[in-house]
Design a protein around this motif. Sequence first.
Motif, PDB file in Angstrom:
ATOM      1  N   LYS A  92       0.826  -1.227  -0.043  1.00  0.00           N
ATOM      2  CA  LYS A  92      -0.107   0.006   0.010  1.00  0.00           C
ATOM      3  C   LYS A  92       0.842   1.209  -0.176  1.00  0.00           C
ATOM      4  N   GLU A  93       2.177   1.261   0.787  1.00  0.00           N
ATOM      5  CA  GLU A  93       2.702   2.607   0.857  1.00  0.00           C
ATOM      6  C   GLU A  93       3.760   2.630  -0.639  1.00  0.00           C
ATOM      7  N   GLU A  94       3.983   1.268  -1.227  1.00  0.00           N
ATOM      8  CA  GLU A  94       4.632   1.427  -2.644  1.00  0.00           C
ATOM      9  C   GLU A  94       3.611   2.124  -3.634  1.00  0.00           C
ATOM     10  N   LEU A  95       2.337   1.602  -3.446  1.00  0.00           N
ATOM     11  CA  LEU A  95       1.282   2.310  -4.598  1.00  0.00           C
ATOM     12  C   LEU A  95       1.273   3.612  -4.245  1.00  0.00           C
ATOM     13  N   ALA A  96       0.912   4.051  -2.931  1.00  0.00           N
ATOM     14  CA  ALA A  96       0.625   5.486  -2.836  1.00  0.00           C
ATOM     15  C   ALA A  96       1.744   6.470  -3.265  1.00  0.00           C
ATOM     16  N   SER A  97       3.018   5.959  -3.166  1.00  0.00           N
ATOM     17  CA  SER A  97       4.310   6.802  -3.298  1.00  0.00           C
ATOM     18  C   SER A  97       4.483   6.967  -4.788  1.00  0.00           C
ATOM     19  N   VAL A  98       3.858   6.265  -5.748  1.00  0.00           N
ATOM     20  CA  VAL A  98       4.151   6.279  -7.025  1.00  0.00           C
ATOM     21  C   VAL A  98       3.490   7.361  -7.818  1.00  0.00           C
ATOM     22  N   PHE A  99       2.516   8.036  -6.918  1.00  0.00           N
ATOM     23  CA  PHE A  99       1.714   9.030  -7.708  1.00  0.00           C
ATOM     24  C   PHE A  99       2.118  10.603  -7.119  1.00  0.00           C
ATOM     25  N   ILE A 100       2.065  11.450  -8.194  1.00  0.00           N
ATOM     26  CA  ILE A 100       2.573  12.667  -7.962  1.00  0.00           C
ATOM     27  C   ILE A 100       1.556  13.752  -7.922  1.00  0.00           C
ATOM     28  N   GLU A 101       1.409  15.074  -7.108  1.00  0.00           N
ATOM     29  CA  GLU A 101       0.371  15.994  -6.954  1.00  0.00           C
ATOM     30  C   GLU A 101       0.539  16.812  -8.281  1.00  0.00           C
ATOM     31  N   PRO A 102      -0.622  17.064  -8.851  1.00  0.00           N
ATOM     32  CA  PRO A 102      -0.701  18.002  -9.910  1.00  0.00           C
ATOM     33  C   PRO A 102      -0.222  19.270  -9.491  1.00  0.00           C
ATOM     34  N   LYS A 103       0.431  20.117 -10.500  1.00  0.00           N
ATOM     35  CA  LYS A 103       1.069  21.417  -9.934  1.00  0.00           C
ATOM     36  C   LYS A 103       0.127  22.585 -10.321  1.00  0.00           C
ATOM     37  N   THR A 104       0.184  23.490  -9.491  1.00  0.00           N
ATOM     38  CA  THR A 104      -0.684  24.608  -9.448  1.00  0.00           C
ATOM     39  C   THR A 104      -0.091  25.662 -10.673  1.00  0.00           C
ATOM     40  N   PRO A 105      -0.898  25.877 -11.742  1.00  0.00           N
ATOM     41  CA  PRO A 105      -0.622  26.653 -13.131  1.00  0.00           C
ATOM     42  C   PRO A 105      -0.326  28.063 -12.654  1.00  0.00           C
ATOM     43  N   LYS A 106       0.799  28.638 -13.199  1.00  0.00           N
ATOM     44  CA  LYS A 106       1.133  30.095 -12.993  1.00  0.00           C
ATOM     45  C   LYS A 106       0.367  30.699 -14.210  1.00  0.00           C
ATOM     46  N   VAL A 107      -0.476  31.765 -13.844  1.00  0.00           N
ATOM     47  CA  VAL A 107      -1.310  32.565 -14.581  1.00  0.00           C
ATOM     48  C   VAL A 107      -1.108  33.849 -14.212  1.00  0.00           C
ATOM     49  N   SER A 108      -0.345  34.630 -15.227  1.00  0.00           N
ATOM     50  CA  SER A 108       0.099  36.009 -15.305  1.00  0.00           C
ATOM     51  C   SER A 108      -1.209  37.063 -15.380  1.00  0.00           C
TER      52      SER A 108
END
Length: 524
Positions: A304-320
Amino acid sequence: MGFFSRIKKLWGADGEPQDATLPQQTPAHTPDIDERAAEAAPKNQEKIPAPAPPESKAVAEPRAAADAPAEEAETRKEGGWRRLFGLGGKTEETQPLAEETPQKAPQSPPPAEMLFQEKPVAKDEPAPWQKSLQQALGEAEPRLSTWMVHILDGVSRRGDVLWERLRFLFAQLDVPAEEAQDFIRRFDKWLLDMEYDHVDEFRSELQYRMALALELEDEEDERNRLFLKLSAGLGKTREQLTMRIDQLLAMTGNYDDAFWEELEEILLMADVGVNATQELSKRLRPKLRQAGERDAATFKTLMKEELASVFIEPKTPKVSQPPEVVLMIGVNGAGKTTTIAKLAHRAQMQGRKVLVAAGDTFRAAAIEQLQVWSKRVGAGFYAKAHGSDPAAVAFEAVEYAMKEGYDLVFVDTAGRLQTKHNLMEELKKINRVLGKKLEGAPHRTILVLDSTTGQNALSQVKLFSQASPVDEIVLTKLDGTAKGGIIVAIALEFKIPISFVGLGEKMEDLRPFSGQEFASALFD
């Protein structure tokens, strides 16, 4: 941000009033496209700008808030009413003595139990039901689901009784009456469109909208509700993957070569994929040796720990400069149109002004279908005639959004794989044109995948990535497949964040994805 401007201040730490001198957005009121006329004579249409209908009017909010630094946005979510829900909150630091006035004692925040209290400005004597509801809310736990129980107590159908009770709740939260009425009007229109009347038919949708509007989606109760939904949606995958692993663990006491071969076969059957299966096996072996335990509980915990670690969080886009432009890509049939509608719905409930641009000018009825969905969720709509240049649609839609004060634009695109070369060139052109019109656009590119396609989804990620950098992935139809392992394969092979998963047909069934909750839903 949230749907209600007053709640945005109450939920924040500072509670400072917004600058009233800043200009407010004024949505246009151009009439909507007549759908029947569009079907009857699509070739005669030159341009079809159909901005948000009256019901899609965004809550006025100073534009300066969109340009605030990221740290200020985080500060807004601390303190205030959010402490009632256990969502964090910073204790005010003591100021230096030199800056304090010795005679004044520091003011303490009002106690949580005073959230629901009689308003001193009330002119009329509250009705008995209002006194009873106020007392019930005041004594209840600060959980949205608990509030819903009291609000819907004795209510069986949509109608004036429900609207009065919702107005009363919003008044207790100091939501401006105009904004509260706008929320109710939108919801009532949606109920009429969906032909829902009984509370059991719309209770979940109402709670979903309240969670978004009040910025309570991260509240523990709401996260538990999401986890149950995700767990139910992964039922078929759990049968294919977890139950077979349980059987394997029950039959063996050693992690020998035969065990790992059988485990890899199980992962492959769940569409985890060859490369991802080998990578998981490679990661697990040393951790199991280090743990030194042979029991099933230890293996499942590490898995379970290994599965959870493979996912990365989406980045917040920079909108000027607004609007934020989101390019939606994916093959026909993956659920791209309904995903756009659901994302637009979420954004609307979070207080954003949304425009949907019909960039798929190739597929028959694609424009009309997207228009129906846009109208249903209350978003603005922009389209041109069938067969128009998709890049021109995207360019003009962003131009229109800038003019009319929209802060979020979803651009639909074609998904015809049978003309792969043309499709790729078309996407590249759209990216170039958007970048010329607005710096940084598209700020996000979201690829919509049908999880029931299994390993075919991997080839789609590779194909679309060649034409446009993919920032996020939305996986649809996860509730109807035993091939949920494809999520792991995508995350491991392409390192692309999975932002949402589709767990059903309703608006609320498009849910933010959490790798930790995904792993827990499979193994807990």
